[in-house]
Design a protein around this motif. Structure first.
Motif, PDB file in Angstrom:
ATOM      1  N   GLU A 257       2.472   2.856   7.495  1.00  0.00           N
ATOM      2  CA  GLU A 257       1.311   3.034   8.369  1.00  0.00           C
ATOM      3  C   GLU A 257       1.222   4.528   8.740  1.00  0.00           C
ATOM      4  O   GLU A 257       2.067   5.082   9.451  1.00  0.00           O
ATOM      5  CB  GLU A 257       1.320   2.159   9.614  1.00  0.00           C
ATOM      6  N   THR A 258       0.162   5.124   8.210  1.00  0.00           N
ATOM      7  CA  THR A 258       0.037   6.575   8.248  1.00  0.00           C
ATOM      8  C   THR A 258       0.073   7.152   9.663  1.00  0.00           C
ATOM      9  O   THR A 258       0.723   8.174   9.903  1.00  0.00           O
ATOM     10  CB  THR A 258      -1.265   6.975   7.512  1.00  0.00           C
TER      11      THR A 258
ATOM     12  N   ARG B 159       0.833  -1.211   0.000  1.00  0.00           N
ATOM     13  CA  ARG B 159       0.000   0.000   0.000  1.00  0.00           C
ATOM     14  C   ARG B 159       0.860   1.251   0.000  1.00  0.00           C
ATOM     15  O   ARG B 159       2.082   1.192   0.081  1.00  0.00           O
ATOM     16  CB  ARG B 159      -0.910  -0.019   1.226  1.00  0.00           C
ATOM     17  N   VAL B 160       0.213   2.369  -0.052  1.00  0.00           N
ATOM     18  CA  VAL B 160       0.857   3.670   0.132  1.00  0.00           C
ATOM     19  C   VAL B 160       0.099   4.371   1.261  1.00  0.00           C
ATOM     20  O   VAL B 160      -1.082   4.070   1.474  1.00  0.00           O
ATOM     21  CB  VAL B 160       0.817   4.534  -1.148  1.00  0.00           C
TER      22      VAL B 160
HETATM   23  N1  LIG Z   1      -3.208   1.117   7.100  1.00  0.00           N
HETATM   24  C1  LIG Z   1      -2.633   1.849   5.992  1.00  0.00           C
HETATM   25  C2  LIG Z   1      -3.701   2.046   4.939  1.00  0.00           C
HETATM   26  C3  LIG Z   1      -3.148   2.639   3.655  1.00  0.00           C
HETATM   27  C4  LIG Z   1      -4.079   2.403   2.482  1.00  0.00           C
HETATM   28  O1  LIG Z   1      -5.077   1.685   2.570  1.00  0.00           O
HETATM   29  N2  LIG Z   1      -3.743   3.036   1.358  1.00  0.00           N
HETATM   30  C5  LIG Z   1      -4.515   2.832   0.161  1.00  0.00           C
HETATM   31  C6  LIG Z   1      -4.565   4.092  -0.667  1.00  0.00           C
HETATM   32  S1  LIG Z   1      -5.493   5.363   0.155  1.00  0.00           S
HETATM   33  C7  LIG Z   1      -3.841   1.763  -0.688  1.00  0.00           C
HETATM   34  O2  LIG Z   1      -2.635   1.751  -0.799  1.00  0.00           O
HETATM   35  N3  LIG Z   1      -4.629   0.874  -1.278  1.00  0.00           N
HETATM   36  C8  LIG Z   1      -4.121  -0.134  -2.159  1.00  0.00           C
HETATM   37  C9  LIG Z   1      -4.870  -1.424  -2.032  1.00  0.00           C
HETATM   38  O3  LIG Z   1      -5.858  -1.488  -1.277  1.00  0.00           O
HETATM   39  O4  LIG Z   1      -4.443  -2.388  -2.685  1.00  0.00           O
HETATM   40  C10 LIG Z   1      -2.079   3.188   6.493  1.00  0.00           C
HETATM   41  O5  LIG Z   1      -2.476   3.617   7.579  1.00  0.00           O
HETATM   42  O6  LIG Z   1      -1.234   3.772   5.832  1.00  0.00           O
END
Ligand SMILES: N[C@@H](CCC(=O)N[C@@H](CS)C(=O)NCC(=O)O)C(=O)O
Length: 215
Positions: A63-64, A50-51
């Motif tokens: 992890e944000t 993820r990002v």
């Molecule tokens: N728990 C992660 C969540 C990050 C997240 O869900 N990012 C989304 C974009 S807003 C993502 O990368 N989604 C890609 C996917 O679900 O495959 C955090 O806190 O950074």
């Protein structure tokens, strides 16, 4: 100063949270665009694909909530954490509510199916939109209660909780149904109105000519 490098995606609410905190702190950073829905982010930066992730010198963080806490501790001015223990706990509570119960209905159901997919010419599912609107209600109520208490989500004081919530409510209210629903949560709406005027919010708006928030 040790170089900061953010890996993120332009439509990602989580990336925007980090960008808002970097902006509030007045920090310069390099930005690398990675679309996690189209490509696999470097596992060395994010083992869950993820990002966002943030590199600071040799350190890599993902992890944000951890990233924003780190930025607040490592770059103390302005302080984005309230001093009182109960207010700090509320701040963490908001962040946890947003992550655990808010992201999916607000962003992945209401925004994706009500705004993003139709605009991008992708298939949208009205049932997902409806389910998201229903699931959003207890989330918005809990956040409105917290805003009414006034320890955090206080329009006069920007904290990490504000950064965590604002991008998601921004997306949610771009759906007509979401903007209408916000009228039932007046304290939260007041907070949103004020937060939308902050430079860190305005300067990180995804620029796609999408409909603007007009409740
Ligand atoms: N728990 C992660 C969540 C990050 C997240 O869900 N990012 C989304 C974009 S807003 C993502 O990368 N989604 C890609 C996917 O679900 O495959 C955090 O806190 O950074």
């Amino acid at each position: 100063m040790t170089r900061l490098e953010l890996h993120g995606y332009r439509f990602s609410v989580y990336t925007r949270i980090v960008r808002m905190v970097l902006h509030e702190k007045g920090l310069e950073y390099a930005y690398r665009e990675v679309d996690p829905f189209a490509e696999t982010p470097d596992p060395a930066l994010h083992p869950f694909g993820r990002v966002p992730s943030l590199r600071h010198g040799d350190a890599v963080l993902y992890e944000t909530a951890a990233i924003t806490r780190y930025l607040d501790a490592a770059f103390p001015e302005p302080v984005l954490m309230p001093p009182a223990p109960l207010a700090q706990a509320r701040m963490m509570q908001v962040i946890s509510i947003v992550d655990s119960y808010g992201y999916w209905p607000l962003v992945r159901q209401v925004f994706s199916h009500g705004v993003f997919r139709p605009l991008e010419g992708e298939v949208a599912d009205a049932k997902e939109l409806e389910a998201g609107l229903e699931a959003a209600k207890p989330v918005l109520q809990a956040l409105d209660d917290i805003a009414s208490e006034g320890l955090v989500l206080d329009p006069r004081r920007f904290t990490l909780a504000c950064a965590h919530l604002a991008p998601m409510l921004d997306y949610f209210t771009r759906a007509t149904e979401g903007a209408e629903m916000m009228g039932y949560y007046p304290q939260l709406l007041t907070w949103l109105y004020v937060t939308r005027e902050r430079a860190c919010f305005r300067d990180t708006l995804p620029d796609l000519g999408w409909p603007k928030f007009t409740p």
